[in-house]
Design an enzyme around this catalytic site. Sequence first.
Site, PDB file in Angstrom:
ATOM      1  N   GLY A   8       0.807  -1.216   0.000  1.00 54.99           N
ATOM      2  CA  GLY A   8       0.000   0.000   0.000  1.00 54.99           C
ATOM      3  C   GLY A   8       0.835   1.258   0.000  1.00 54.99           C
ATOM      4  N   GLN A  12      -1.665   7.230   1.833  1.00 55.19           N
ATOM      5  CA  GLN A  12      -1.115   8.290   2.682  1.00 55.19           C
ATOM      6  C   GLN A  12       0.050   7.771   3.535  1.00 55.19           C
ATOM      7  OE1 GLN A  12      -3.219  11.245   5.721  1.00 55.19           O
ATOM      8  NE2 GLN A  12      -3.025   9.218   6.640  1.00 55.19           N
ATOM      9  N   ASP A  13      -0.186   6.714   4.303  1.00 53.21           N
ATOM     10  CA  ASP A  13       0.841   6.218   5.207  1.00 53.21           C
ATOM     11  C   ASP A  13       2.014   5.597   4.452  1.00 53.21           C
ATOM     12  OD1 ASP A  13      -1.006   7.000   7.049  1.00 53.21           O
ATOM     13  OD2 ASP A  13      -1.275   5.039   7.973  1.00 53.21           O
ATOM     14  N   SER A  81      -9.519   0.806   3.402  1.00 53.74           N
ATOM     15  CA  SER A  81      -9.180   1.770   4.451  1.00 53.74           C
ATOM     16  C   SER A  81     -10.357   2.586   4.954  1.00 53.74           C
ATOM     17  CB  SER A  81      -8.092   2.718   3.946  1.00 53.74           C
ATOM     18  OG  SER A  81      -8.511   3.374   2.764  1.00 53.74           O
ATOM     19  N   SER A 123      -5.887  -0.938  13.918  1.00 53.10           N
ATOM     20  CA  SER A 123      -6.742   0.246  13.959  1.00 53.10           C
ATOM     21  C   SER A 123      -7.455   0.382  15.298  1.00 53.10           C
ATOM     22  CB  SER A 123      -7.787   0.155  12.843  1.00 53.10           C
ATOM     23  OG  SER A 123      -8.779   1.163  12.983  1.00 53.10           O
ATOM     24  N   GLU A 125     -10.353   1.121  15.469  1.00 49.94           N
ATOM     25  CA  GLU A 125     -11.687   0.591  15.229  1.00 49.94           C
ATOM     26  C   GLU A 125     -11.838  -0.836  15.739  1.00 49.94           C
ATOM     27  OE1 GLU A 125     -14.379   2.085  14.090  1.00 49.94           O
ATOM     28  OE2 GLU A 125     -13.412   4.020  13.721  1.00 49.94           O
ATOM     29  N   TYR A 146     -15.319  -3.118   8.872  1.00 53.15           N
ATOM     30  CA  TYR A 146     -13.906  -2.753   8.835  1.00 53.15           C
ATOM     31  C   TYR A 146     -13.231  -3.161  10.146  1.00 53.15           C
ATOM     32  CZ  TYR A 146      -9.752   0.245   8.905  1.00 53.15           C
ATOM     33  OH  TYR A 146      -8.462   0.728   9.012  1.00 53.15           O
ATOM     34  N   LYS A 150     -10.190  -5.892  10.692  1.00 52.27           N
ATOM     35  CA  LYS A 150      -8.947  -5.486  11.342  1.00 52.27           C
ATOM     36  C   LYS A 150      -8.705  -6.275  12.628  1.00 52.27           C
ATOM     37  CE  LYS A 150      -6.872  -2.224   8.917  1.00 52.27           C
ATOM     38  NZ  LYS A 150      -5.449  -2.328   8.512  1.00 52.27           N
ATOM     39  N   ARG A 180      -4.326  12.830   2.508  1.00 53.07           N
ATOM     40  CA  ARG A 180      -5.504  12.013   2.761  1.00 53.07           C
ATOM     41  C   ARG A 180      -6.486  12.168   1.598  1.00 53.07           C
ATOM     42  NH1 ARG A 180      -6.386   7.677   5.501  1.00 53.07           N
ATOM     43  NH2 ARG A 180      -6.155   8.423   7.648  1.00 53.07           N
ATOM     44  N   GLY A 207     -22.246  14.430   7.863  1.00 49.81           N
ATOM     45  CA  GLY A 207     -23.123  13.570   8.642  1.00 49.81           C
ATOM     46  C   GLY A 207     -23.192  14.037  10.087  1.00 49.81           C
ATOM     47  N   ALA A 277     -23.611   2.143  12.537  1.00 46.49           N
ATOM     48  CA  ALA A 277     -23.169   2.010  13.926  1.00 46.49           C
ATOM     49  C   ALA A 277     -21.810   2.683  14.035  1.00 46.49           C
ATOM     50  CB  ALA A 277     -23.072   0.540  14.333  1.00 46.49           C
TER      51      ALA A 277
END
Length: 317
Positions: A8, A12-13, A81, A123, A125, A146, A150, A180, A207, A277
């Site tokens: 990847g 960005q990273d 991502s 992450s 998350e 996601y 992860k 980004r 949102g 959610a």
Amino acid sequence: MARALVTGVGGQDGGYLAEQLVAAGHRVHGTVTGEDPLPPHLAALGEALQLHRVDLRDAAALPALVDEVGPDWVFNLAGASSVAASWSDPVGTLDVNGRAVLALLEHLHGRDGAPVRLVQASSGEVFAGARGPVTEDSPVSPLSPYGVAKAVAHQAVGLYRARGLHASSLVLFNHESPRRPERFVTRKITRGVAAIAAGRADRLVLGNLDVWRDWGWAPDYTRAMLLAVEAPEAGDYVVATGRAHSLRDLVAAAFAEAGIADWEPLVGSDPALVRPADAEVLVGDATRLRERLGWAPTVDFAGMVAAMVRADLEETS
């Protein structure tokens, strides 16, 4: 000098990490998908970066590339991502963010030759349902496809570390920069604010503005990856600033940087942009990373937002 494989690298990273590796004198191989031209910051690395095109949906592709390149270090940053997009393709997200990582770990553990060190981009998350600041010992509690994918990779890294692999999971909380992509809400905000400031737009539609996140500066987070891969022992490390800000704070900071004080009439809300959610507050505790590896962030929330807005203002001028 090490030979590093960055999956990847076009993201960005991956771009920041490749630059940091090259600056430190390491040889870098990177994976990309598609035929898009390289961004200028990667093209500038010239022969110091060797590219490979890999489809992560093919579980055998990445292990085969490891054998071809023979890296000392693997930084696995590739994959789906977007938390929001994972709701529309949960199975595909699991394939590239979970199954592909498990295949890579099994290959690294079983292959002959010199040992390879792995850093996995985990992450916050993974721990989205946990209460209070997330540490490495917080319960795994994803709230999205996601996060589930992860979590599979995160726990698999721990399993293979227990089997002797030098494998570290870096639990990355939100981290941003002018690189980004616009599909992320932070860049949508800074680019939208710049367009309004330049008279090219009159409204920004978002949102839920009342979610709180721990936002940091992307190059600081890739620097943590280097510290982890060089550490004598592998481990899990939360990478975060320890401070949460609301999305409303980010919007206000972006408009302030653009010189617009009365911003609220310029911002609307669309219920269709609210995730099914989501954690109301998600903040990390990077104490272990600070104490064991000496890491600390160098750019704060305000500096991060300002850098992004300035870059977008330059693009729109």
